[in-house]
Design a protein around this motif. Sequence first.
Motif, PDB file in Angstrom:
ATOM      1  N   GLY A 101      -4.845   3.668  20.244  1.00 13.03           N
ATOM      2  CA  GLY A 101      -4.761   3.920  18.812  1.00 13.03           C
ATOM      3  C   GLY A 101      -3.368   3.828  18.257  1.00 13.03           C
ATOM      4  O   GLY A 101      -2.420   3.360  18.905  1.00 13.03           O
ATOM      5  N   SER A 102      -3.232   4.326  17.027  1.00 15.21           N
ATOM      6  CA  SER A 102      -1.959   4.314  16.304  1.00 15.21           C
ATOM      7  C   SER A 102      -2.142   5.196  15.065  1.00 15.21           C
ATOM      8  O   SER A 102      -2.659   6.298  15.191  1.00 15.21           O
ATOM      9  N   HIS A 103      -1.792   4.698  13.883  1.00 19.85           N
ATOM     10  CA  HIS A 103      -1.898   5.518  12.670  1.00 19.85           C
ATOM     11  C   HIS A 103      -2.278   4.644  11.485  1.00 19.85           C
ATOM     12  O   HIS A 103      -2.099   3.418  11.514  1.00 19.85           O
ATOM     13  N   ILE A 104      -2.770   5.259  10.401  1.00 19.06           N
ATOM     14  CA  ILE A 104      -3.078   4.509   9.186  1.00 19.06           C
ATOM     15  C   ILE A 104      -2.411   5.102   7.958  1.00 19.06           C
ATOM     16  O   ILE A 104      -2.615   4.607   6.848  1.00 19.06           O
ATOM     17  N   ASP A 105      -1.610   6.171   8.117  1.00 21.62           N
ATOM     18  CA  ASP A 105      -0.792   6.627   6.996  1.00 21.62           C
ATOM     19  C   ASP A 105       0.358   5.635   6.826  1.00 21.62           C
ATOM     20  O   ASP A 105       0.659   4.853   7.728  1.00 21.62           O
ATOM     21  N   SER A 106       1.003   5.649   5.668  1.00 21.83           N
ATOM     22  CA  SER A 106       2.021   4.641   5.391  1.00 21.83           C
ATOM     23  C   SER A 106       3.245   5.232   4.713  1.00 21.83           C
ATOM     24  O   SER A 106       3.242   6.384   4.265  1.00 21.83           O
ATOM     25  N   GLN A 107       4.261   4.425   4.618  1.00 18.39           N
ATOM     26  CA  GLN A 107       5.415   4.725   3.789  1.00 18.39           C
ATOM     27  C   GLN A 107       5.008   4.570   2.316  1.00 18.39           C
ATOM     28  O   GLN A 107       3.951   3.998   2.013  1.00 18.39           O
ATOM     29  N   PRO A 108       5.832   5.057   1.378  1.00 17.34           N
ATOM     30  CA  PRO A 108       5.457   4.940  -0.040  1.00 17.34           C
ATOM     31  C   PRO A 108       5.491   3.503  -0.567  1.00 17.34           C
ATOM     32  O   PRO A 108       4.851   3.198  -1.569  1.00 17.34           O
ATOM     33  N   TYR A 109       6.223   2.626   0.114  1.00 25.32           N
ATOM     34  CA  TYR A 109       6.358   1.226  -0.313  1.00 25.32           C
ATOM     35  C   TYR A 109       6.136   0.391   0.933  1.00 25.32           C
ATOM     36  O   TYR A 109       7.069  -0.060   1.570  1.00 25.32           O
ATOM     37  N   ALA A 110       4.853   0.220   1.287  1.00 28.51           N
ATOM     38  CA  ALA A 110       4.527  -0.265   2.627  1.00 28.51           C
ATOM     39  C   ALA A 110       3.701  -1.534   2.601  1.00 28.51           C
ATOM     40  O   ALA A 110       3.179  -1.954   1.557  1.00 28.51           O
ATOM     41  N   GLY A 111       3.582  -2.124   3.797  1.00 25.75           N
ATOM     42  CA  GLY A 111       2.735  -3.284   3.990  1.00 25.75           C
ATOM     43  C   GLY A 111       1.382  -2.899   4.539  1.00 25.75           C
ATOM     44  O   GLY A 111       1.051  -1.718   4.684  1.00 25.75           O
ATOM     45  N   ARG A 112       0.589  -3.927   4.893  1.00 21.44           N
ATOM     46  CA  ARG A 112      -0.821  -3.722   5.236  1.00 21.44           C
ATOM     47  C   ARG A 112      -1.087  -3.544   6.723  1.00 21.44           C
ATOM     48  O   ARG A 112      -2.203  -3.215   7.111  1.00 21.44           O
ATOM     49  N   PHE A 113      -0.077  -3.759   7.575  1.00 21.15           N
ATOM     50  CA  PHE A 113      -0.356  -3.905   9.006  1.00 21.15           C
ATOM     51  C   PHE A 113       0.236  -2.805   9.883  1.00 21.15           C
ATOM     52  O   PHE A 113      -0.271  -2.568  10.978  1.00 21.15           O
ATOM     53  N   ASP A 114       1.295  -2.159   9.453  1.00 20.41           N
ATOM     54  CA  ASP A 114       1.987  -1.135  10.223  1.00 20.41           C
ATOM     55  C   ASP A 114       1.016  -0.021  10.595  1.00 20.41           C
ATOM     56  O   ASP A 114       0.494   0.675   9.721  1.00 20.41           O
TER      57      ASP A 114
ATOM     58  N   ILE B  71       9.894  -8.368   8.981  1.00 19.59           N
ATOM     59  CA  ILE B  71       9.850  -7.432   7.842  1.00 19.59           C
ATOM     60  C   ILE B  71       8.754  -6.391   8.045  1.00 19.59           C
ATOM     61  O   ILE B  71       7.613  -6.718   8.358  1.00 19.59           O
ATOM     62  N   SER B  72       9.112  -5.121   7.822  1.00 19.01           N
ATOM     63  CA  SER B  72       8.142  -4.034   7.844  1.00 19.01           C
ATOM     64  C   SER B  72       8.613  -2.940   6.893  1.00 19.01           C
ATOM     65  O   SER B  72       9.739  -2.973   6.398  1.00 19.01           O
ATOM     66  N   HIS B  73       7.734  -1.956   6.632  1.00 19.44           N
ATOM     67  CA  HIS B  73       8.011  -0.924   5.619  1.00 19.44           C
ATOM     68  C   HIS B  73       8.343  -1.599   4.291  1.00 19.44           C
ATOM     69  O   HIS B  73       9.245  -1.198   3.566  1.00 19.44           O
ATOM     70  N   ASN B  74       7.561  -2.608   3.965  1.00 23.56           N
ATOM     71  CA  ASN B  74       7.784  -3.420   2.784  1.00 23.56           C
ATOM     72  C   ASN B  74       6.485  -4.178   2.517  1.00 23.56           C
ATOM     73  O   ASN B  74       5.841  -4.647   3.459  1.00 23.56           O
ATOM     74  N   PRO B  75       6.069  -4.316   1.253  1.00 19.66           N
ATOM     75  CA  PRO B  75       4.839  -5.061   0.973  1.00 19.66           C
ATOM     76  C   PRO B  75       4.842  -6.497   1.486  1.00 19.66           C
ATOM     77  O   PRO B  75       3.778  -7.106   1.626  1.00 19.66           O
TER      78      PRO B  75
ATOM     79  N   VAL C 181       0.833  -1.198   0.000  1.00 19.94           N
ATOM     80  CA  VAL C 181       0.000   0.000   0.000  1.00 19.94           C
ATOM     81  C   VAL C 181       0.870   1.252   0.000  1.00 19.94           C
ATOM     82  O   VAL C 181       2.029   1.224   0.406  1.00 19.94           O
ATOM     83  N   CYS C 182       0.284   2.338  -0.438  1.00 21.90           N
ATOM     84  CA  CYS C 182       0.911   3.658  -0.340  1.00 21.90           C
ATOM     85  C   CYS C 182      -0.173   4.652   0.047  1.00 21.90           C
ATOM     86  O   CYS C 182      -1.038   4.984  -0.764  1.00 21.90           O
ATOM     87  N   ARG C 183      -0.150   5.077   1.301  1.00 24.31           N
ATOM     88  CA  ARG C 183      -1.093   6.090   1.799  1.00 24.31           C
ATOM     89  C   ARG C 183      -0.285   7.175   2.500  1.00 24.31           C
ATOM     90  O   ARG C 183      -0.174   7.205   3.727  1.00 24.31           O
ATOM     91  N   LEU C 184       0.314   8.026   1.712  1.00 21.32           N
ATOM     92  CA  LEU C 184       1.108   9.101   2.294  1.00 21.32           C
ATOM     93  C   LEU C 184       0.214  10.035   3.095  1.00 21.32           C
ATOM     94  O   LEU C 184      -0.954  10.246   2.751  1.00 21.32           O
TER      95      LEU C 184
END
Length: 418
Positions: free
Chosen positions: A85-98, A388-392, A33-36
Amino acid sequence: MRLTEKTLTINKTRLEERIHALSQIGKISDTGVCRLALSPEDKAAVETVKGWMEEAGLTARIDHFGNLIGRLEGRNPEAPVLMLGSHIDSQPYAGRFDGVIGVIGALEAAQTLKELNITPNMPIEIVAFCDEEGCRFNKGLFGVRGILGKLEDGELDRTDKNGITRKEALIEFGCDPEKFKESEYSAGSISAFIELHIEQGPILEAKDTPVGIVTGISGPLWLTVELEGFAGHAGSVPMHMRQDALVGAAKIVVALNDLTSEDVSAPTVGTVGSMKIFPDSRNIIPEKVSFTIDLRDIEIERRDLIEQQLRKKIHTISEQHGLTYTISEDTNSEPRYCSERIKKLMSKESANIGLNAIELMSGPFHDSLAMSYECDYGMIFVRCKDGISHNPKEFSTIEDISLGTELLYRTAMKMALD
């Protein structure tokens, strides 16, 4: 007794369906995912979760920092809130759970309380903080620092790679930076914060343990180094006469790696993750190079010593190559330790349900880092495959996520009824 799917209080199916639904927003591959932060994809995800909050019977709003906040009212509406809580924004090349499991897990905990007609003594707020990642504007933990009144000068003027300022992005998102004060929390109005997150490391998997209780967060130091030499023709300037900024940068990168690798028993880590080269041409000697440094350790004294050694290396290498340099500090946080009270409660609840979570530290920072300066905080980690994180390829099973969410629910319930 061993905790099984049949003994879960929370709704595993609903949890899984919501995590999957969010993975379709900003989807870049089968699992990526990518949700900047403050992007259209981020807004779509925030609106989706807001709808789920309202379906669960929470009141929900988006504040002027871009945070999504759902509230489950308590017997005493004026009492300091228990925040999850936490966050739902992501890195540009991210996975689904972070970040995502921390928001959806917190919502599941609150919805379970609601469905079981359990009224907490204090309000419970579920928060999806804006721009935890910091990758778009090179400064993270924005939303959480915002509600605590800890934004720094110039943050709204930071630009992304397309030249869009954070202020412009906030306005486009529907926020009003002129009304930040309305969204700040007064001192003492938050009683505690609990965050569920994937581990982003290999320890739980190595221990064959689905869930861990976090002891503290390593202190991140973020620096930006700018080196300036002199451009010249790549075909005509002799090697010994060059002032090549990229060669200097390369040596500094290696020096950082060497310094942080000396003690293999220490959790120290150092990373150069972003670099800009000018003029960025195949046949021109690089004149200017700017790059980031990310240095972390759970022991501030050791991190400070490595920083001092690194700064000396930067000075020496720059002199050797005829370069000038500047070092700017973007983030500097000391290690922050979790509340003993919350850790003990988590440990007790873990044992009560046969989970027996182990204790471990966090190398990555989280929204909890900022919250630690305001109130007691605790974190629950969920095992992720190969660390592994910050990775699909980032992956956690729904079984492990459900166990982490169950522990979050039981911990929050006990705190809310205390």
